[in-house]
Design an enzyme around this catalytic site. Sequence first.
Site, PDB file in Angstrom:
ATOM      1  N   GLY A  10      -7.257 -16.596  16.858  1.00 40.26           N
ATOM      2  CA  GLY A  10      -8.692 -16.512  17.053  1.00 40.26           C
ATOM      3  C   GLY A  10      -9.272 -15.224  17.572  1.00 40.26           C
TER       4      GLY A  10
ATOM      5  N   GLU B 170      -1.204 -17.235  17.632  1.00 40.25           N
ATOM      6  CA  GLU B 170      -1.168 -17.297  16.172  1.00 40.25           C
ATOM      7  C   GLU B 170      -2.236 -16.443  15.530  1.00 40.25           C
ATOM      8  OE1 GLU B 170       0.292 -21.907  15.804  1.00 40.25           O
ATOM      9  OE2 GLU B 170      -1.853 -21.485  15.830  1.00 40.25           O
TER      10      GLU B 170
ATOM     11  N   GLY C 205      -4.265 -14.442  12.985  1.00 43.73           N
ATOM     12  CA  GLY C 205      -4.353 -14.334  11.528  1.00 43.73           C
ATOM     13  C   GLY C 205      -5.165 -13.103  11.180  1.00 43.73           C
ATOM     14  N   ARG C 206      -6.471 -13.242  11.375  1.00 40.05           N
ATOM     15  CA  ARG C 206      -7.337 -12.132  10.947  1.00 40.05           C
ATOM     16  C   ARG C 206      -7.052 -10.842  11.715  1.00 40.05           C
ATOM     17  NH1 ARG C 206     -12.897 -13.980  10.567  1.00 40.05           N
ATOM     18  NH2 ARG C 206     -12.026 -16.028  10.974  1.00 40.05           N
TER      19      ARG C 206
ATOM     20  N   TYR D   3     -19.771 -18.890   5.023  1.00 43.07           N
ATOM     21  CA  TYR D   3     -20.149 -18.770   6.435  1.00 43.07           C
ATOM     22  C   TYR D   3     -21.204 -17.705   6.719  1.00 43.07           C
ATOM     23  CZ  TYR D   3     -15.022 -19.841   6.568  1.00 43.07           C
ATOM     24  OH  TYR D   3     -13.751 -20.291   6.355  1.00 43.07           O
TER      25      TYR D   3
ATOM     26  N   CYS E 136     -22.380 -17.127 -11.953  1.00 44.05           N
ATOM     27  CA  CYS E 136     -23.644 -17.812 -12.233  1.00 44.05           C
ATOM     28  C   CYS E 136     -23.995 -18.704 -11.062  1.00 44.05           C
ATOM     29  CB  CYS E 136     -23.525 -18.647 -13.494  1.00 44.05           C
ATOM     30  SG  CYS E 136     -23.402 -17.626 -14.929  1.00 44.05           S
TER      31      CYS E 136
ATOM     32  N   TYR F 108      -8.555 -13.779   4.783  1.00 40.99           N
ATOM     33  CA  TYR F 108      -9.426 -14.804   4.204  1.00 40.99           C
ATOM     34  C   TYR F 108     -10.212 -14.323   2.988  1.00 40.99           C
ATOM     35  CZ  TYR F 108      -8.209 -16.839   8.681  1.00 40.99           C
ATOM     36  OH  TYR F 108      -7.503 -17.308   9.755  1.00 40.99           O
TER      37      TYR F 108
HETATM   38  C1  LIG Z   1      -7.013 -20.431  11.599  1.00 39.16           C
HETATM   39  C2  LIG Z   1      -5.919 -20.659  12.550  1.00 39.16           C
HETATM   40  C3  LIG Z   1      -5.278 -19.571  13.123  1.00 39.16           C
HETATM   41  C4  LIG Z   1      -5.673 -18.133  12.878  1.00 39.16           C
HETATM   42  O1  LIG Z   1      -6.960 -17.856  13.292  1.00 39.16           O
HETATM   43  P1  LIG Z   1      -7.492 -16.342  13.268  1.00 39.16           P
HETATM   44  O2  LIG Z   1      -8.914 -16.478  13.686  1.00 39.16           O
HETATM   45  O3  LIG Z   1      -7.356 -15.857  11.883  1.00 39.16           O
HETATM   46  O4  LIG Z   1      -6.675 -15.563  14.227  1.00 39.16           O
HETATM   47  C5  LIG Z   1      -4.232 -19.821  13.983  1.00 39.16           C
HETATM   48  N1  LIG Z   1      -3.824 -21.081  14.258  1.00 39.16           N
HETATM   49  C6  LIG Z   1      -4.415 -22.162  13.700  1.00 39.16           C
HETATM   50  C7  LIG Z   1      -3.905 -23.502  14.016  1.00 39.16           C
HETATM   51  C8  LIG Z   1      -5.483 -21.990  12.831  1.00 39.16           C
HETATM   52  O5  LIG Z   1      -6.056 -23.055  12.303  1.00 39.16           O
END
Ligand SMILES: *Cc1c(COP(=O)(O)O)cnc(C)c1O
Length: 431
Positions: free
Chosen positions: A248, A290, A292-293, A334, A361, A390
């Site tokens: 997050g 965790e 991601g982004r 979003y 379209c 994403y």
């Molecule tokens: C989406 C998600 C992440 C990654 O979130 P980011 O905002 O991309 O860092 C990590 N863990 C879980 C369980 C998620 O659903």
Amino acid sequence: MLHDNLSINEAGHLTLGGVDTVKMAEKYGTPLYLLDEDRVRENCRTYLTAMKEYFGGGSGPLLASKALSFKGIYRIAKEEGMRTDLVSLGEMFTAHAAGFPLDRAYFHGNNKTDRDIETAMEYGVGTFAVDNREELYAIEEIAARRGIRQNILLRLSPGIDPHTQEKISTGKVDSKFGTAIETGQAEELTKEALSLPHVSLLGFHCHVGSQIFEETPFTDAADIMLAFMACMRDKYGFTASVLNLGGGFGVRYTESDPVIDYRANIRLVAEHVKARCAEYDFPMPEVLMEPGRSIVADAGVTLYTVGSVKTITGYKSYVSVDGGMPDNPRYALYASRYTVELASNMHAPRDFVATVAGRCCESGDLIGEDMTMARPSRGDILAVLVTGAYNFSMASNYNRIPRAPLVLLSEGTDRIGVAGESYEDLYRLDV
Ligand SMILES: *Cc1c(COP(=O)(O)O)cnc(C)c1O
């Protein structure tokens, strides 16, 4: 520039990781995803070293697969010593095909089917993050049948609203994800998990949301999780050894987003966790995060070729590009904000405001509204920055548009990470 892997070369072109983006557009065509591999590795190392240093022990980051999943990213993750999460068998098979050791994988998701569970066990996925009661019993039953004891975490909802967007906020009590602490259901689930012979409960997981710019939602979540962990120890004699705080951390998409110091934030969260553990006299758990982004977003740029540039007299201007919601659905989903650059002429004055529209379209097929840029004309290359997360992973074939290729850039060289789809690929499965 927005991030320090972006620059301008002598030709006045945008560069990513030192590579001329316009040359890449000429070589591979558009739309095109570029991914700065060196930046991905650097981001992995930021988390790996900061988490090891501040949390200690076996603590470390998992790559959140959903942000970007293709074989190349798992090779990088493996080489860097990252663990990974998985939410589907598709992600699992991709990681496996790339040689990623699945004992270092965590199987997430709020609805794992029996087939998912069976297959993940067959492939030796290390840990399951159990979302709910039915799933716990399904895992117990399948593990029993297979004669194994499956390591699990329980995904809990700590009841935190990180004040980001509704659709990407996941830690509230009223959520499709996890089991609520507040209602007493998390305690029930813990009790049940401890009573089952074919699961081994290691600890707890939570994920409060995405695009978070300060450490407070994480320290708040840690407070609630650690209070719960201390309570489980006192009541049931169960001392959890793993605390997964989810992903997050935010990413800078536009000039108005803050610059975020991940290392400093990790340190603040770690100090907080350590202080709470000391207070409860609770042994410091292995802490997992965790991201991601924040691992992949700033490594990515999407290139488009400009088609029409039209100004509706008395209204506004539209720049149409040769991609759109099939390669980047995030504005449609979003209203996510992005930065655009006229990659083919970076010295031109940024004095033009327009809506950047895709080619589908669909009026909602936009990359963004009221975007400031240099005035482009037909044939110019437009770059959308910070698209590493994403975008590719959310791509679709809407309007029967083939998925764009993804090119990896490393130390000034380029190579295909994922080939672009052909038209034949589009109807390959049609009968
Ligand atoms: C989406 C998600 C992440 C990654 O979130 P980011 O905002 O991309 O860092 C990590 N863990 C879980 C369980 C998620 O659903």
